[in-house]
Write a protein that holds these residues in place. Sequence first.
Motif, PDB file in Angstrom:
ATOM      1  N   THR A 144      53.408 -19.461   2.073  1.00 35.98           N
ATOM      2  CA  THR A 144      54.769 -19.030   1.866  1.00 35.98           C
ATOM      3  C   THR A 144      54.998 -18.051   0.950  1.00 35.98           C
ATOM      4  OG1 THR A 144      55.638 -21.001   0.739  1.00 35.98           O
ATOM      5  CG2 THR A 144      55.894 -21.099   3.199  1.00 35.98           C
ATOM      6  N   PHE A 145      55.795 -17.026   0.898  1.00 27.56           N
ATOM      7  CA  PHE A 145      56.071 -16.155  -0.097  1.00 27.56           C
ATOM      8  C   PHE A 145      56.554 -16.884  -1.158  1.00 27.56           C
ATOM      9  CE2 PHE A 145      58.420 -13.120  -2.661  1.00 27.56           C
ATOM     10  CZ  PHE A 145      57.773 -12.062  -2.661  1.00 27.56           C
ATOM     11  N   GLY A 146      55.841 -16.608  -2.639  1.00 23.02           N
ATOM     12  CA  GLY A 146      56.285 -17.195  -3.813  1.00 23.02           C
ATOM     13  C   GLY A 146      55.530 -18.259  -4.051  1.00 23.02           C
ATOM     14  N   ALA A 147      54.909 -19.093  -3.133  1.00 22.48           N
ATOM     15  CA  ALA A 147      54.257 -20.366  -3.353  1.00 22.48           C
ATOM     16  C   ALA A 147      52.582 -19.852  -3.865  1.00 22.48           C
ATOM     17  CB  ALA A 147      54.181 -21.114  -2.339  1.00 22.48           C
ATOM     18  N   TYR A 148      52.363 -19.462  -5.200  1.00 24.90           N
ATOM     19  CA  TYR A 148      51.254 -18.991  -5.704  1.00 24.90           C
ATOM     20  C   TYR A 148      50.922 -17.569  -5.067  1.00 24.90           C
ATOM     21  CZ  TYR A 148      51.567 -24.116  -6.938  1.00 24.90           C
ATOM     22  OH  TYR A 148      51.951 -25.111  -7.069  1.00 24.90           O
ATOM     23  N   GLY A 149      49.494 -17.424  -5.317  1.00 29.43           N
ATOM     24  CA  GLY A 149      49.191 -16.132  -4.869  1.00 29.43           C
ATOM     25  C   GLY A 149      49.741 -15.063  -5.724  1.00 29.43           C
ATOM     26  N   TRP A 150      49.650 -13.647  -5.365  1.00 27.49           N
ATOM     27  CA  TRP A 150      50.269 -12.663  -6.184  1.00 27.49           C
ATOM     28  C   TRP A 150      51.769 -12.630  -5.799  1.00 27.49           C
ATOM     29  CZ3 TRP A 150      48.539 -10.039 -10.030  1.00 27.49           C
ATOM     30  CH2 TRP A 150      46.780  -9.894 -10.259  1.00 27.49           C
ATOM     31  N   SER A 151      52.308 -13.178  -4.862  1.00 27.15           N
ATOM     32  CA  SER A 151      53.684 -13.026  -4.358  1.00 27.15           C
ATOM     33  C   SER A 151      54.092 -14.218  -5.449  1.00 27.15           C
ATOM     34  CB  SER A 151      54.027 -13.677  -3.137  1.00 27.15           C
ATOM     35  OG  SER A 151      53.626 -14.721  -2.742  1.00 27.15           O
ATOM     36  N   GLY A 152      53.387 -15.235  -5.659  1.00 28.58           N
ATOM     37  CA  GLY A 152      53.951 -16.150  -6.758  1.00 28.58           C
ATOM     38  C   GLY A 152      54.075 -15.787  -8.138  1.00 28.58           C
ATOM     39  N   VAL A 153      52.889 -14.835  -8.658  1.00 27.02           N
ATOM     40  CA  VAL A 153      52.934 -14.147  -9.857  1.00 27.02           C
ATOM     41  C   VAL A 153      54.474 -13.369  -9.809  1.00 27.02           C
ATOM     42  CG1 VAL A 153      51.721 -12.463 -11.335  1.00 27.02           C
ATOM     43  CG2 VAL A 153      50.623 -14.076  -9.852  1.00 27.02           C
ATOM     44  N   PHE A 154      54.955 -12.566  -8.829  1.00 28.93           N
ATOM     45  CA  PHE A 154      56.078 -11.930  -9.233  1.00 28.93           C
ATOM     46  C   PHE A 154      57.231 -12.984  -9.133  1.00 28.93           C
ATOM     47  CE2 PHE A 154      53.304  -8.458  -8.115  1.00 28.93           C
ATOM     48  CZ  PHE A 154      53.819  -7.387  -8.799  1.00 28.93           C
ATOM     49  N   ARG A 155      57.130 -13.811  -8.280  1.00 31.92           N
ATOM     50  CA  ARG A 155      58.282 -14.698  -8.368  1.00 31.92           C
ATOM     51  C   ARG A 155      58.593 -15.586  -9.506  1.00 31.92           C
ATOM     52  NH1 ARG A 155      60.323 -18.419  -3.399  1.00 31.92           N
ATOM     53  NH2 ARG A 155      61.176 -16.289  -2.903  1.00 31.92           N
ATOM     54  N   GLY A 156      57.446 -15.844 -10.142  1.00 28.05           N
ATOM     55  CA  GLY A 156      57.320 -16.482 -11.474  1.00 28.05           C
ATOM     56  C   GLY A 156      58.085 -15.462 -12.490  1.00 28.05           C
TER      57      GLY A 156
END
Length: 464
Positions: free
Chosen positions: A216-228
């Motif tokens: 899911t978006f924001g759960a780790y990966g690069w999307s997680g970096v941006f959500r963090g």
Amino acid sequence: MAESAVTIDERTDAGAERGLARSLTAPGLVAIGLGATIGAGIFVLTGTAAAQYAGPALSLSFVIGGIACGLVGLCYAELAAMIPEAGSTYTYTRASLGRFPAWIIGWDLVLEFAVAAATVAVGWSGYAQSLAAEFGLHLPPALARAPGDGGLVNLPAVGIVLLLSALLMRATKEASLVNGLLVACKVAIILAFVGVGAAHLQPELWHPFVPENAGTFGAYGWSGVFRGAAVVFFAFVGFETVATAAGECRAPQRDAPVGLIGSLLITTILYVAMAAVLTGLVPYRDLDVADPVAKAVDVIGLSGFSTIIKVGALIGLTTSALTALYGQSRIFFAIARDGLLPRIFCRVHPVTRAPVASQLVIGLFTAAVAGLVPIDVLGEIVSIGTLLAFCLVCATVLILRRTDPDRARPFRVPAVTLTAGLGILSCATLMASLPADTWIRLAVWLAIGLAIYAGYGRRHGRFS
């Protein structure tokens, strides 16, 4: 626009005589910036963001946030030096776009500062209870947590907000001296943690540096970096506080840019170092606790060092809450000065020249929020409010360069179109990374603000 500029200058000069006391210097502004930024973002939400979103790449999230803040910080520096009044983004929007847009951003800033102070107060409560437990002292769960966390009220969070509000109602100079001393202690303890922790790192905990996305978006990966980056972005709210304090500087044209840029550089370096050490001491999935830095210190295993770090965290969170409450009262002061809120909020004490009524109301409201709302909800609300304000700051610089090109600018943003444009783009990207329910809460808050404007501000505002 020239007529509007003259009006602003006259108001600034008058404010030096009849309004808030001008007692702050460049070092004082840097201390205010450090006090505001080094708080819950580094002592509390680093653990949440690493465990839920970014993993070891949390340090990269802070780099992204720092770059976005650097772009915005240059825009803040130009505006704070050009329009050295209390009110920060609200004042800048008033100068460029007029009454209604100024009210919208002012109301957003009320949310930003009040909830930032509440977020920090909840983090303060967590560390205070952890420290007290070392001495066998425990509060009943019903008085130690918000209703959403299984309690009735977070009493320590309420208490620290009320105590700091009382301090701010005395005088800016006294609060600034206390803040400066606490900031010095806080930075020293953070440096001690980074230095000692670096000697006990487990580099294997950094692999993989960017964990694989969980689907899911924001759960780790690069999307997680941006959500963090988006979730911890409220930690950079110190920009607003420094800009708000420009109206109380002895030499705002010189001191405001130094305070803004200096505090940004120092805090970004400390954030990146803390995130790297934290995730190198504790598996990132284990950091979703109220006191992640204390958990990391326990891994080091030095007797007594955990207590020192917890005291340092309490000091850091205290200064962060203090400066957020300070900034909020000045926003109220500026809005009321323009007639969009009742005049009582812009009245200052005849001796201390502190906005007592404004500080009292803000303190009571913030204490209620801190006592009743969980920290994860608070952090996301502050982030979206901060990012919205930052977008408008960058836009205001572009607008004023076009509508008022001849106005004196003691500090000028280099390559203004590119810098401000990238600032807007980076902040908008981080806003898009936040969950949908955070957007809904922002919309509800702004709707309440529209109702207040329609019922009071539209009829009483004294500028177009």
